[in-house]
Scaffold this motif. Sequence first.
Motif, PDB file in Angstrom:
ATOM      1  N   UNK A  77       0.839  -1.134   0.065  1.00 56.94           N
ATOM      2  CA  UNK A  77      -0.003   0.021   0.033  1.00 56.94           C
ATOM      3  C   UNK A  77       0.721   1.377  -0.042  1.00 56.94           C
ATOM      4  N   UNK A  78       0.405   2.013  -0.793  1.00 58.86           N
ATOM      5  CA  UNK A  78       1.118   3.443  -1.016  1.00 58.86           C
ATOM      6  C   UNK A  78       0.405   4.509  -0.761  1.00 58.86           C
ATOM      7  N   UNK A  79       0.974   5.450   0.252  1.00 59.92           N
ATOM      8  CA  UNK A  79       0.092   6.453   0.782  1.00 59.92           C
ATOM      9  C   UNK A  79       0.530   7.833   0.283  1.00 59.92           C
ATOM     10  N   UNK A  80      -0.030   8.635  -0.477  1.00 57.81           N
ATOM     11  CA  UNK A  80       0.411  10.014  -1.022  1.00 57.81           C
ATOM     12  C   UNK A  80      -0.207  10.952  -0.191  1.00 57.81           C
ATOM     13  N   UNK A  81       0.565  11.907   0.455  1.00 58.45           N
ATOM     14  CA  UNK A  81      -0.227  12.861   1.344  1.00 58.45           C
ATOM     15  C   UNK A  81       0.226  14.407   0.339  1.00 58.45           C
ATOM     16  N   UNK A  82      -1.077  14.926  -0.255  1.00 55.84           N
ATOM     17  CA  UNK A  82      -0.936  15.886  -1.070  1.00 55.84           C
ATOM     18  C   UNK A  82      -1.167  17.393  -0.140  1.00 55.84           C
ATOM     19  N   UNK A  83      -0.759  18.553  -0.752  1.00 56.26           N
ATOM     20  CA  UNK A  83      -1.033  19.764  -0.170  1.00 56.26           C
ATOM     21  C   UNK A  83      -2.349  20.029  -0.120  1.00 56.26           C
ATOM     22  N   UNK A  84      -3.261  19.652  -1.036  1.00 54.93           N
ATOM     23  CA  UNK A  84      -4.527  19.927  -0.984  1.00 54.93           C
ATOM     24  C   UNK A  84      -5.399  18.968  -1.975  1.00 54.93           C
ATOM     25  N   UNK A  85      -6.826  19.187  -1.997  1.00 49.94           N
ATOM     26  CA  UNK A  85      -7.819  18.532  -2.834  1.00 49.94           C
ATOM     27  C   UNK A  85      -7.329  18.712  -4.447  1.00 49.94           C
ATOM     28  N   UNK A  86      -6.961  19.809  -4.809  1.00 45.56           N
ATOM     29  CA  UNK A  86      -6.582  20.068  -6.111  1.00 45.56           C
ATOM     30  C   UNK A  86      -5.508  19.172  -6.729  1.00 45.56           C
ATOM     31  N   UNK A  87      -4.418  19.046  -5.781  1.00 46.66           N
ATOM     32  CA  UNK A  87      -3.284  18.296  -6.157  1.00 46.66           C
ATOM     33  C   UNK A  87      -3.456  16.894  -6.106  1.00 46.66           C
ATOM     34  N   UNK A  88      -4.323  16.564  -5.227  1.00 47.36           N
ATOM     35  CA  UNK A  88      -4.645  15.104  -5.005  1.00 47.36           C
ATOM     36  C   UNK A  88      -5.571  14.411  -6.133  1.00 47.36           C
ATOM     37  N   UNK A  89      -6.500  15.426  -6.854  1.00 45.07           N
ATOM     38  CA  UNK A  89      -7.185  15.107  -7.989  1.00 45.07           C
ATOM     39  C   UNK A  89      -6.395  15.020  -9.314  1.00 45.07           C
ATOM     40  N   UNK A  90      -5.339  15.922  -9.375  1.00 40.97           N
ATOM     41  CA  UNK A  90      -4.464  16.000 -10.428  1.00 40.97           C
ATOM     42  C   UNK A  90      -3.742  14.718 -10.392  1.00 40.97           C
ATOM     43  N   UNK A  91      -3.015  14.154  -9.479  1.00 41.99           N
ATOM     44  CA  UNK A  91      -2.197  13.120  -9.439  1.00 41.99           C
ATOM     45  C   UNK A  91      -3.262  11.829  -9.662  1.00 41.99           C
ATOM     46  N   UNK A  92      -4.084  11.766  -9.125  1.00 39.46           N
ATOM     47  CA  UNK A  92      -4.835  10.487  -9.180  1.00 39.46           C
ATOM     48  C   UNK A  92      -5.246  10.577 -10.525  1.00 39.46           C
ATOM     49  N   UNK A  93      -5.738  11.686 -11.463  1.00 43.94           N
ATOM     50  CA  UNK A  93      -6.263  11.454 -12.764  1.00 43.94           C
ATOM     51  C   UNK A  93      -5.300  10.981 -13.828  1.00 43.94           C
TER      52      UNK A  93
END
Length: 243
Positions: free
Chosen positions: A1-17
């Motif tokens: 399992x890899x956990x990525x902590x992003x600075x905010x929701x926008x960055x999270x969505x960009x990386x996942x997309x």
Amino acid sequence: MKVVITKDYTEMCKLASRIFAAEITLKPDCVLGLATGSTPVGMYKELVEMYNEHRVDFSQVKTVNLDEYAGLSGDNDQSYRYFMNHNLFDHININKENTNVPNGTAADLEAECERYEQVVASMGGVDVQLLGIGNNGHIAFNEPCEEFPEKTHVVNLTQNTIEANARFFASMDDVPKKALTMGIGTIMKAKKIVLLANGAKKAQTIYDTVYGPITPKVPASILRLHPDVTIFVDEEAGALLKK
């Protein structure tokens, strides 16, 4: 399992997309497992933007959604079929005949669950499965219980989930009390899983998922047994992981 902590929701969505776009690029006829709720909306916006910029082509993609409310037809604006059309399918070049959501108005819901399970199996399984997570640790509509449900099934929603979903309906009485959902076993068959969580309310359940016991009391905890899971969280949802 890899956990990525992003600075905010926008960055999270960009990386996942990017994970989903890469899968489509590498395998144009891939099977995507999709989720609903407020969390994935930003990721879907990113994918629509990629499509508009001619960076990704959905013409051969097939999709299967995790769940649907029992009793809501696809044209009901609170149904998950409507959600997917509104947030993604209507804005890309996907063939809607290749998009699958359980039929919440089927006369025989148990038979519909069996049919849907076969639909997923007939596609050879899911290449990348998107998940959100409930405040109580549920994934799809697999609520905390005594055992991990294996296959697509009808579930009675907990009061916690009904209250969490009430914000989408005119009143608490309008929130469906049952849903059709992929089982944990079906989800775990996906080749790759991506889970998104944001906000302080998700911090404890993310901690329990990553570090707590593997138990059906926290359904998402079973993801630790999957060989390819990436969890994206913003700083608030990942706050307890840093301690």
